[in-house]
Design a protein around this motif. Structure first.
Motif, PDB file in Angstrom:
ATOM      1  N   LEU A 219       0.833  -1.202   0.000  1.00  0.00           N
ATOM      2  CA  LEU A 219       0.000   0.000   0.000  1.00  0.00           C
ATOM      3  C   LEU A 219       0.872   1.259   0.000  1.00  0.00           C
ATOM      4  O   LEU A 219       0.559   2.250  -0.670  1.00  0.00           O
ATOM      5  CB  LEU A 219      -0.930  -0.004   1.215  1.00  0.00           C
ATOM      6  N   ILE A 220       1.991   1.207   0.730  1.00  0.00           N
ATOM      7  CA  ILE A 220       2.924   2.337   0.757  1.00  0.00           C
ATOM      8  C   ILE A 220       3.501   2.573  -0.638  1.00  0.00           C
ATOM      9  O   ILE A 220       3.649   3.720  -1.092  1.00  0.00           O
ATOM     10  CB  ILE A 220       4.053   2.083   1.777  1.00  0.00           C
TER      11      ILE A 220
ATOM     12  N   PHE B  66       0.859   4.246  -2.784  1.00  0.00           N
ATOM     13  CA  PHE B  66       0.655   5.602  -2.283  1.00  0.00           C
ATOM     14  C   PHE B  66       1.797   6.512  -2.738  1.00  0.00           C
ATOM     15  O   PHE B  66       1.579   7.650  -3.183  1.00  0.00           O
ATOM     16  CB  PHE B  66       0.581   5.556  -0.758  1.00  0.00           C
ATOM     17  N   THR B  67       3.027   6.012  -2.672  1.00  0.00           N
ATOM     18  CA  THR B  67       4.191   6.795  -3.075  1.00  0.00           C
ATOM     19  C   THR B  67       4.210   7.024  -4.580  1.00  0.00           C
ATOM     20  O   THR B  67       4.557   8.118  -5.060  1.00  0.00           O
ATOM     21  CB  THR B  67       5.486   6.083  -2.647  1.00  0.00           C
TER      22      THR B  67
ATOM     23  N   VAL C  59       1.651   7.299  -6.625  1.00  0.00           N
ATOM     24  CA  VAL C  59       0.672   8.344  -6.931  1.00  0.00           C
ATOM     25  C   VAL C  59       1.230   9.722  -6.579  1.00  0.00           C
ATOM     26  O   VAL C  59       1.074  10.693  -7.330  1.00  0.00           O
ATOM     27  CB  VAL C  59      -0.650   8.080  -6.176  1.00  0.00           C
ATOM     28  N   PHE C  60       1.902   9.788  -5.433  1.00  0.00           N
ATOM     29  CA  PHE C  60       2.497  11.060  -4.991  1.00  0.00           C
ATOM     30  C   PHE C  60       3.527  11.566  -5.999  1.00  0.00           C
ATOM     31  O   PHE C  60       3.545  12.747  -6.366  1.00  0.00           O
ATOM     32  CB  PHE C  60       3.153  10.870  -3.622  1.00  0.00           C
TER      33      PHE C  60
ATOM     34  N   PHE D  75       0.333  13.975   1.946  1.00  0.00           N
ATOM     35  CA  PHE D  75       0.997  12.703   1.682  1.00  0.00           C
ATOM     36  C   PHE D  75       1.708  12.140   2.911  1.00  0.00           C
ATOM     37  O   PHE D  75       1.509  10.981   3.274  1.00  0.00           O
ATOM     38  CB  PHE D  75       2.004  12.882   0.539  1.00  0.00           C
TER      39      PHE D  75
ATOM     40  N   GLY E 181      -0.409  10.755   5.763  1.00  0.00           N
ATOM     41  CA  GLY E 181      -1.075   9.546   5.283  1.00  0.00           C
ATOM     42  C   GLY E 181      -0.117   8.377   5.225  1.00  0.00           C
ATOM     43  O   GLY E 181      -0.460   7.242   5.586  1.00  0.00           O
ATOM     44  N   LEU E 182       1.103   8.656   4.766  1.00  0.00           N
ATOM     45  CA  LEU E 182       2.116   7.607   4.703  1.00  0.00           C
ATOM     46  C   LEU E 182       2.476   7.113   6.096  1.00  0.00           C
ATOM     47  O   LEU E 182       2.680   5.911   6.316  1.00  0.00           O
ATOM     48  CB  LEU E 182       3.364   8.148   3.998  1.00  0.00           C
TER      49      LEU E 182
ATOM     50  N   ILE F 200      -0.302   4.802   7.355  1.00  0.00           N
ATOM     51  CA  ILE F 200      -0.213   3.474   6.741  1.00  0.00           C
ATOM     52  C   ILE F 200       0.939   2.683   7.351  1.00  0.00           C
ATOM     53  O   ILE F 200       0.808   1.489   7.650  1.00  0.00           O
ATOM     54  CB  ILE F 200      -0.034   3.605   5.220  1.00  0.00           C
TER      55      ILE F 200
END
Length: 653
Positions: free
Chosen positions: A215-216, A219-220, A222-223, A289, A292-293, A296
């Motif tokens: 998931l990280i 997420f990264t 997308v960032f 970001f 949120g990171l 997670i």
């Protein structure tokens, strides 16, 4: 001047896109290019930094591991030699008593801190040495490339934009090469090391602790995709702020005399607000970001504590898990998982620094890959000036394809002659001489010096043979003597004084507080316009060139000083080819040949008396300066009005 008029005169569209956008789009793999082109000479310090970082971070993992050993072996009386972290050591090395085992654990932990400190020092030396060296080389190479670009490039770029590349963008690279690479190495070692240790200690619980990693990664990703264009916009807006500030500070006299301080404050506020908006857009994305990171990443810690705690307290494997979980191993998992949360959360910071550095490197390499219209050949032959004969053969030139500035200009100048170029503003006089200096290259025709095409000889030898005094006199920050000797650095004080005397500058220099050692200030602000011009003329005289180019060389001096300087210039021009541009026709009436230009063409040529008798453009210009305005023909006045209404691009002469 009204604020609206001043705004248009600046010629800058502050809402335009990144001025280096076209160059940036052509750059591929800028960070890889940075490391291979500029990092290769400093591989040793980089390798030292990388290896030391690996060992330093590996040693940072030992204390938690040894704590697990101590808990299970000493507190819970587990077999010391059978502890998972110790099975790699020969059993003979391991103590058998509780006191010895305790001392062994303490010694290993203390040793890890001591050796870790040494490796941390080596790591910092390696990365700092590497980043500072690369930063220095990139900045100097970028500047060297920039100053060798054509004048056309500088006409299309603002000084503040180029300063932004040399300063802000290069500094962004240094930050990533030091902090970014340091952090990236630490994170990789910590994540890989902790992951391996967790699977070594208990593979089942390791799956729980590392569950948030996919998931990280998403997420990264997308960032990164969202932040990259935002950083490019930020880098552009920084250049615009620098350009506005540089433009305003350079024109502070106009601002004050026009009483437009409030208007300029508003304009600075506009570009600053633009930077604020662009930067805040990137900051806002980071603000969303990173927390949120961290949330997670924290899920892994909570899951580890929940599953592992239940496993230890109930001594029963939960759900699909099997086997037992020792208390020491559980404590190690808690400590390692907690150590894993911060690196994973900080991974975004590394990506953040990388994206900034990549945006900056694109601008830097975009500038370095800029190709000018002037072809430079390092192996070109040296210019040899024997007679000083100059020929313009059907020369044509335009700053772009839309309009010709110079059209079919042909003339010949014998060695030692003085040729004057006159004509109304915008006629192309300065451009004609800039082509001789190869500040621009001709589009059509040839310019030859002693039958050598100026495009076939090296630029260095061409400009070495010429002395140029422009109408926009520029002095560098430094002393009067340093400005006179600029370009003739080996000249002694006696030669400097002699050149200053010929330029009618010696007397006023002697009256300065420190004479020739007086600091002139930025752009020579401590001297008057006339004084700056005389220092500039002394610089040209000291160079003792074969060909002399004077572009309004006495425009900023009074009539009396002009007479004295003109006398010195006449003496200097006796044995060398001289080109002179002058609006005050009285200063060039004794020239061997006078060329009269209008709309980029030569419309008249001849000596002063001959041109007056022709009653053409030259005689009308002479009448204007003689105050005979009422006697001028209506046709001349109408043509003058049309010329003034027209805006010439790139040439104000």
């Amino acid at each position: 001047m009204e604020p609206e008029a001043y705004s248009m005169s600046s010629g800058v569209d502050w809402d335009k896109d990144d001025p280096f956008e076209e160059q940036r789009e052509e750059i591929e793999s800028p960070m890889q290019r940075l490391l291979f082109e500029y990092g290769r000479p400093y591989w040793f310090s980089m390798v030292v930094g990388l290896i030391s970082s690996v060992f330093a971070r590996a040693l940072d993992l030992l204390p938690a591991l040894m704590l697990a050993v101590a808990i299970d072996a000493i507190v819970y009386d587990a077999a010391f030699a059978e502890q998972v972290p110790l099975v790699v050591l020969p059993e003979a090395w391991l103590p058998t008593t509780e006191t010895g085992q305790f001392q062994f654990v303490v010694a290993v932990i203390a040793g890890s801190f001591a050796f870790g400190a040494i490796f941390h020092w080596l790591r910092n030396w390696g990365f700092n040495s590497f980043s500072q060296s690369v930063q220095h080389d990139v900045r100097t190479a970028t500047y060297d490339k920039m100053q060798r670009l054509d004048m056309e490039f500088f006409a299309n770029k603002q000084t503040g934009e180029m300063m932004s590349v040399l300063s802000n963008d290069v500094n962004q690279l240094e930050r990533f090469l030091n902090e970014g690479m340091n952090s990236a190495t630490r994170l990789i070692v910590m994540v890989v090391g902790i992951t391996c240790l967790l699977f070594w200690l208990n593979p089942q619980l390791a799956l729980v602790s590392l569950a948030p990693v996919p998931l990280i990664a998403v997420f990264t990703y997308v960032f990164v995709k969202k932040i990259q264009p935002k950083y490019a916009a930020v880098r552009s807006s920084v250049g615009k702020v620098n350009s506005r500030l540089e433009n305003n500070l350079g024109g502070i006299n106009v601002i004050k005399s026009s009483n437009t301080e409030e208007y300029e404050s508003d304009r600075v506020e506009d570009v600053s607000r633009n930077y604020y908006d662009k930067n805040w857009g990137a900051i806002w994305l980071r603000i969303k970001f990173f927390p949120g990171l961290q949330v997670i990443s924290g899920i892994g810690f909570v899951l580890t504590f929940l599953v592992g705690g239940y496993w230890v307290f109930t001594e029963t494997a939960p759900g699909p898990f099997t086997g037992t979980l020792e208390t020491g191993v559980f404590v190690a998992f808690i400590m390692y998982t907690q150590q894993l949360v911060w690196p994973m959360a900080q991974f975004g910071q590394v990506i953040n620094m990388y994206q900034r550095a990549e945006a900056s490197s694109e601008r830097i390499f975009g500038l370095m890959d800029e190709e000018g219209r002037i072809e430079r050949d390092d192996e070109a032959t040296e210019l040899e000036v024997r007679e000083g004969r100059v020929e313009y053969d059907r020369v044509g030139f335009g700053y772009d394809d839309s309009e010709r500035i110079i059209d079919d200009v042909s003339f010949e100048v014998d060695g030692g002659e003085t040729v004057a170029l006159v004509g109304p503003t915008g006629a192309g006089k300065s451009t004609v001489l800039k082509l001789l200096l190869r500040l621009y290259d001709v589009d059509e025709g040839e310019i030859r010096i002693d039958r050598q095409d100026v495009r076939d000889v090296s630029l260095a030898s061409l400009r070495r043979k010429m002395g140029y005094v422009g109408q926009d006199t520029f002095l560098f920050y430094g002393t009067v003597e340093e400005n006179i000797t600029y370009g003739a650095f080996d000249a002694d004080r006696e030669d400097v004084i002699e050149a200053a005397k010929m330029a009618e500058a010696h007397d006023f220099i002697q009256n300065l507080p420190d004479g020739y050692d007086t600091e002139v200030g930025e752009r020579g602000v401590k001297l008057s316009g006339g004084q700056r011009q005389r220092v500039s003329i002394a610089r040209a005289i000291l160079k003792d060139p074969e060909i002399l180019v004077l572009d309004e060389a006495t425009s900023d001096v009074d009539t009396e000083t002009e007479m004295l300087i003109q006398r010195s210039i006449d003496e200097l021009a006796e044995d060398r080819t001289t080109f002179a541009i002058a609006h005050r026709l009285s200063t060039i009436k004794d020239a061997d040949t006078i060329l009269v230009l209008e709309d980029g063409r030569i419309v008249e040529r001849g000596a002063h008396e001959e041109l007056l008798e022709n009653e053409g453009l030259y005689s009308h210009l002479w009448g204007v300066q003689a105050g005979e305005i009422d006697e001028l023909p209506q046709e001349f006045i109408e043509r003058a009005q049309r010329r003034q209404a027209r805006t010439e691009v790139g040439d104000d002469d």
